[in-house]
Design a protein around this motif. Structure first.
Motif, PDB file in Angstrom:
ATOM      1  N   ALA A  82       0.832  -1.204   0.000  1.00 31.48           N
ATOM      2  CA  ALA A  82       0.000   0.000   0.000  1.00 31.48           C
ATOM      3  C   ALA A  82       0.867   1.254   0.000  1.00 31.48           C
ATOM      4  N   SER A  83       1.999   1.203   0.683  1.00 31.54           N
ATOM      5  CA  SER A  83       2.885   2.355   0.729  1.00 31.54           C
ATOM      6  C   SER A  83       3.734   2.467  -0.531  1.00 31.54           C
ATOM      7  N   ALA A  84       4.128   1.319  -1.104  1.00 31.33           N
ATOM      8  CA  ALA A  84       4.916   1.299  -2.349  1.00 31.33           C
ATOM      9  C   ALA A  84       4.021   0.863  -3.491  1.00 31.33           C
ATOM     10  N   ASP A  85       2.956   1.642  -3.737  1.00 37.53           N
ATOM     11  CA  ASP A  85       1.946   1.211  -4.706  1.00 37.53           C
ATOM     12  C   ASP A  85       2.396   1.394  -6.146  1.00 37.53           C
ATOM     13  N   HIS A  86       3.598   1.959  -6.350  1.00 34.62           N
ATOM     14  CA  HIS A  86       4.150   2.025  -7.704  1.00 34.62           C
ATOM     15  C   HIS A  86       4.842   0.719  -8.058  1.00 34.62           C
ATOM     16  N   LEU A  87       4.894  -0.225  -7.140  1.00 37.69           N
ATOM     17  CA  LEU A  87       5.425  -1.576  -7.314  1.00 37.69           C
ATOM     18  C   LEU A  87       6.939  -1.602  -7.145  1.00 37.69           C
ATOM     19  N   LEU A  88       7.360  -2.078  -5.997  1.00 36.00           N
ATOM     20  CA  LEU A  88       8.768  -2.157  -5.629  1.00 36.00           C
ATOM     21  C   LEU A  88       8.943  -3.365  -4.730  1.00 36.00           C
ATOM     22  N   ALA A  89       9.802  -4.294  -5.134  1.00 32.02           N
ATOM     23  CA  ALA A  89      10.013  -5.528  -4.369  1.00 32.02           C
ATOM     24  C   ALA A  89      11.455  -5.593  -3.895  1.00 32.02           C
ATOM     25  N   ASP A  90      11.667  -5.330  -2.638  1.00 32.29           N
ATOM     26  CA  ASP A  90      12.981  -5.459  -2.018  1.00 32.29           C
ATOM     27  C   ASP A  90      12.768  -6.229  -0.720  1.00 32.29           C
ATOM     28  N   MET A  94      12.622  -4.665   2.740  1.00 39.03           N
ATOM     29  CA  MET A  94      11.497  -3.832   3.168  1.00 39.03           C
ATOM     30  C   MET A  94      10.734  -4.467   4.326  1.00 39.03           C
ATOM     31  N   ILE A  95      10.762  -5.788   4.434  1.00 46.44           N
ATOM     32  CA  ILE A  95      10.071  -6.442   5.546  1.00 46.44           C
ATOM     33  C   ILE A  95      10.723  -6.075   6.879  1.00 46.44           C
ATOM     34  N   PRO A  96      12.021  -6.366   7.099  1.00 45.83           N
ATOM     35  CA  PRO A  96      12.623  -5.958   8.371  1.00 45.83           C
ATOM     36  C   PRO A  96      12.658  -4.446   8.561  1.00 45.83           C
ATOM     37  N   LEU A  97      12.850  -3.687   7.468  1.00 44.59           N
ATOM     38  CA  LEU A  97      12.905  -2.237   7.597  1.00 44.59           C
ATOM     39  C   LEU A  97      11.562  -1.671   8.035  1.00 44.59           C
ATOM     40  N   THR A  98      10.477  -2.202   7.488  1.00 47.07           N
ATOM     41  CA  THR A  98       9.149  -1.732   7.884  1.00 47.07           C
ATOM     42  C   THR A  98       8.847  -2.099   9.328  1.00 47.07           C
ATOM     43  N   LYS A  99       9.236  -3.310   9.732  1.00 45.76           N
ATOM     44  CA  LYS A  99       9.022  -3.689  11.134  1.00 45.76           C
ATOM     45  C   LYS A  99       9.824  -2.786  12.060  1.00 45.76           C
ATOM     46  N   LEU A 100      11.063  -2.469  11.674  1.00 47.69           N
ATOM     47  CA  LEU A 100      11.889  -1.580  12.482  1.00 47.69           C
ATOM     48  C   LEU A 100      11.284  -0.181  12.545  1.00 47.69           C
ATOM     49  N   ALA A 101      10.732   0.287  11.421  1.00 41.72           N
ATOM     50  CA  ALA A 101      10.112   1.614  11.398  1.00 41.72           C
ATOM     51  C   ALA A 101       8.935   1.692  12.359  1.00 41.72           C
ATOM     52  N   GLY A 102       8.099   0.652  12.354  1.00 38.89           N
ATOM     53  CA  GLY A 102       6.963   0.637  13.270  1.00 38.89           C
ATOM     54  C   GLY A 102       7.406   0.623  14.722  1.00 38.89           C
ATOM     55  N   TYR A 103       8.479  -0.093  14.994  1.00 43.65           N
ATOM     56  CA  TYR A 103       9.018  -0.169  16.356  1.00 43.65           C
ATOM     57  C   TYR A 103       9.598   1.179  16.784  1.00 43.65           C
ATOM     58  N   ALA A 104      10.375   1.799  15.903  1.00 42.21           N
ATOM     59  CA  ALA A 104      10.997   3.078  16.235  1.00 42.21           C
ATOM     60  C   ALA A 104       9.965   4.185  16.407  1.00 42.21           C
ATOM     61  N   LYS A 105       8.885   4.120  15.622  1.00 42.53           N
ATOM     62  CA  LYS A 105       7.861   5.160  15.667  1.00 42.53           C
ATOM     63  C   LYS A 105       7.213   5.275  17.044  1.00 42.53           C
ATOM     64  N   VAL A 124      13.355   2.958   1.306  1.00 48.18           N
ATOM     65  CA  VAL A 124      13.449   3.613   2.605  1.00 48.18           C
ATOM     66  C   VAL A 124      12.263   4.545   2.833  1.00 48.18           C
ATOM     67  N   ASP A 125      11.921   5.332   1.813  1.00 50.29           N
ATOM     68  CA  ASP A 125      10.797   6.262   1.959  1.00 50.29           C
ATOM     69  C   ASP A 125       9.497   5.522   2.220  1.00 50.29           C
ATOM     70  N   ARG A 126       9.210   4.497   1.434  1.00 50.80           N
ATOM     71  CA  ARG A 126       7.920   3.818   1.570  1.00 50.80           C
ATOM     72  C   ARG A 126       7.836   3.017   2.858  1.00 50.80           C
ATOM     73  N   ALA A 127       8.933   2.381   3.264  1.00 47.47           N
ATOM     74  CA  ALA A 127       8.909   1.593   4.497  1.00 47.47           C
ATOM     75  C   ALA A 127       8.723   2.487   5.715  1.00 47.47           C
ATOM     76  N   THR A 128       9.475   3.574   5.808  1.00 46.36           N
ATOM     77  CA  THR A 128       9.370   4.442   6.980  1.00 46.36           C
ATOM     78  C   THR A 128       8.070   5.238   6.982  1.00 46.36           C
ATOM     79  N   MET A 129       7.677   5.744   5.807  1.00 51.72           N
ATOM     80  CA  MET A 129       6.473   6.566   5.763  1.00 51.72           C
ATOM     81  C   MET A 129       5.194   5.754   5.894  1.00 51.72           C
ATOM     82  N   SER A 130       5.288   4.439   5.775  1.00 50.06           N
ATOM     83  CA  SER A 130       4.098   3.620   6.034  1.00 50.06           C
ATOM     84  C   SER A 130       3.682   3.726   7.497  1.00 50.06           C
ATOM     85  N   TYR A 131       4.604   4.166   8.349  1.00 48.58           N
ATOM     86  CA  TYR A 131       4.302   4.403   9.763  1.00 48.58           C
ATOM     87  C   TYR A 131       4.423   5.883  10.137  1.00 48.58           C
TER      88      TYR A 131
END
Length: 648
Positions: free
Chosen positions: A330-338, A341-352, A502-509
């Motif tokens: 939903a955050s990377a709706d332009h289609l980006l597969a890395d 992004m899974i651990p980075l998004t989890k870390l972003a939610g934790y840091a937030k 980085v932008d999509r993972a962090t900004m998802s939170y």
């Protein structure tokens, strides 16, 4: 950090305001703190705010000048804005807030588009100037913040995400076949093309102006114009001065700030410089895995202990993937597969939970050619020159017979990637380090995406996936091979993959990420001056020399080990059922596009550990989840070609 959306001329063309406001709501995760809205004189301007500088109502957007003739909606941060504010005050401007947004607005009033040459930061902005009936869109120099746009008739719309453009109906959910091939080739789409045939991504360092139905655009910054610094007595000291200033500028925040700390020297040095600027203990955050060969938390703990930071860490497992993937897509709706992004998004939610801004070590490898691929390129030069092409192709084919290896940086996987990438010239070899599916494989598994196109291979045009990347590696002036490779990576991989991730993972939170290594002055100096002398400065030697003083030689000389994830094991084990379900979703949501039997055979081959296909499978899993975001998806009959006339 924020989310922006707008349309001109808007309601004069029959777009319902309720539908337009629903589009803005799709940006709520990027701006959870406030919403602003303007519907005036045929224009819609929307803003979702993440409050970082001047968290009072003084920073509310859209923001206008006194008479309402100029309106701004803006996503990002302008660094060192206080100096520009002082200059504007000396010219007679009066400020109502302490925000960087108002500095940008007043700067436009004073200098028009010329303000872009005076600011540095990460941003995507839109300015409506009623005095000249123009809309100005602009994106920062290195493309840290996204800005999508589309046009239908006399209406032009822009957005921080693609979905709002689909929501209002200005973009149809029609997949561009060339973009799909690019995605399969690299696991992301190369801008300015997007996955949808009717939408574009504004290139980094570019402005676009829309007036009376006419579009003009221009790239206002490019590394090609960077000149070697002169009269620098101590190049190392100058590098350190620039980096220290870049960190200091990114510590300005009216909300809590932390640092993402991995096991590498880049983030360690950023943490050291940030801690050096503060008497209080900085918060640092790390993520790791229970699989030992992938886990870097022990290294991060050593750095945190050395610096005395308030350190926090979290673990990512296979169980996190099904729950986090919908948020990521939903955050990377332009289609980006890395996969990271899974651990980075989890870390972003934790840091937030405790901070709103984080500093990262992103960009250090692009800055000074630190990736192993740059060493591989140096090895590839004599290999390509002296080994006949037929022999290289034979060796690449033979490498597929080698047994698969599990674990991080597996030698068999690295050898296979090297041999497959070097079957052609150096430009294609460098692009090949990033390749997920080869051109022939794409034609085999997605024949519908290749129907009617020029065949892949040596006659490929710039519209083909590999050449869109490799063409950036063309010689320029007296650049050496490392400068050419770094330029290509900054223009393509960094902006469309790394920074997008980085932008999509962090900004998802709603978490703002800042990257001191990507300060434009530092990038220009490192590229044009230090990389001209790779024996002294490439391979991140200036970073390691500086880190030795803050961290000691042992931590500063930690060998480069790219952040990787255990998806190869997960896909053959706990996530195998999830992968198989994703393939069924692809078959259902994109009927006739893929040869599902071939994909199922590939999945079985991976599960049986005969070959490692984790990057390919992750791209397919992400694509399957992405198809759930849009109703009525279909493959466009022809590629989108109008972009050339709009952004040439």
């Amino acid at each position: 950090m924020c989310g922006i959306f707008g349309m001109v001329p808007g309601h004069r063309s029959g777009f319902e305001e309720t539908r337009v406001r629903a589009a803005l709501a799709l940006l709520s995760s990027r701006g959870p703190d406030d919403e602003g809205w303007l519907a005036d004189d045929g224009a819609y301007f929307g803003h979702r705010r993440l409050s970082v500088i001047d968290v009072s109502c003084g920073g509310h957007q859209p923001m206008s000048n006194e008479d309402g003739s100029v309106w701004l909606t803006y996503n990002g941060e302008i660094y060192r804005f206080e100096k520009l504010r002082s200059e504007l005050e000396s010219l007679g401007h009066r400020f109502r807030s302490t925000s960087d947004s108002e500095v940008l607005l007043r700067g436009y009033e004073q200098w028009g588009k010329g303000v872009l040459a005076r600011i540095d930061g990460m941003f995507a902005l839109a300015i409506r100037d009623a005095r000249s009936n123009t809309l100005l869109l602009a994106r920062d120099r290195l493309g840290k913040k996204p800005l999508f746009w589309a046009r239908s008739g006399n209406v032009l719309a822009f957005s921080s995400l693609l979905r709002p453009l689909v929501e209002v109906g200005i973009t149809r959910p029609e997949i561009d076949p060339i973009a799909l091939r690019q995605y399969l080739h690299l696991n992301y789409v190369i801008g300015p093309r997007t996955i949808f045939a009717g939408a574009q991504l504004l290139p980094a360092g570019t402005w676009l102006e829309y007036c009376d139905g006419e579009i003009r655009s221009q790239q206002y910054w490019d590394l090609k114009t960077a000149s070697p610094a002169r009269d620098i007595a101590d190049p190392q000291q100058h590098f350190e001065t620039l980096l220290t200033d870049a960190v200091r500028a990114r510590l300005v925040s009216d909300v809590p700030l932390g640092i993402f700390l991995s096991g590498g020297v880049d983030s360690a040095l950023i943490a050291a410089l940030a801690q050096h600027e503060s008497e209080a203990r900085r918060r640092t955050f790390s993520v790791g895995f229970r699989e030992a060969s992938y886990d870097e938390r022990a290294k991060a703990r050593k750095v945190a202990a050395r610096l005395g930071t308030d350190h926090h860490e979290i673990e990512c497992s296979a169980d996190d993937v099904p729950g986090l993937l919908p948020r990521i897509v939903a955050s990377a709706d332009h289609l980006l597969a890395d996969q990271s992004m899974i651990p980075l998004t989890k870390l972003a939610g934790y840091a937030k939970q405790s901070v709103t801004v984080v500093l990262t070590g992103d960009g250090g490898d692009e800055l000074l050619a630190g990736y192993p691929t740059y060493r591989a390129l140096e090895l590839a030069a004599p290999y390509v020159s002296y080994v006949p092409g037929a022999v290289r192709s034979m060796l690449a084919s033979a490498s597929t017979l080698l047994p698969a290896q599990a674990g991080k940086m597996a030698s068999v996987t690295l050898l296979q990637r090297f041999l497959h990438a070097t079957t052609s010239d150096l430009a294609r070899a460098h692009a090949g380090w990033r390749t997920i599916w080869t051109e022939d494989e794409i034609a085999s598994i997605a024949p519908a995406a290749c129907a009617g196109s020029q065949s892949f291979g040596s006659k490929a045009t710039p519209s083909e996936p590999w050449s869109d990347y490799a063409m950036q590696l063309a010689p320029h002036g007296d650049w050496n091979v490392l400068q050419r490779a770094v330029y290509a990576d900054i223009r393509v991989w960094l902006v469309d993959s790394i920074l997008g991730k980085v932008d999509r993972a962090t900004m998802s939170y709603g978490l703002e990420a800042r990257s001191p290594f990507l300060d434009s002055k530092l990038v220009e100096y490192s590229f044009a001056t230090l990389l001209r002398d790779p024996a002294r400065f490439a391979g991140k030697q200036p970073i390691r020399r500086m880190a030795s003083r803050f961290l000691g030689d042992e931590l500063a000389q930690t060998a480069k080990a790219p952040f990787q994830t255990p998806f190869a094991d997960w896909f053959a084990g706990p996530l195998r059922g999830f992968v198989k379900e994703s393939l069924r979703t692809l078959e259902s949501n994109l009927p006739g596009v893929f040869d599902i039997a071939r994909l199922e055979a590939l999945e079985s081959e991976h599960a049986d550990r005969r070959r490692n296909h984790d990057y390919k499978l992750w791209g397919l899993v992400t694509l399957a989840e992405w198809t759930k975001q849009f109703a009525g998806l279909r493959l466009a009959a022809t590629p989108y070609s109008e972009r050339a006339s709009a952004l040439s």
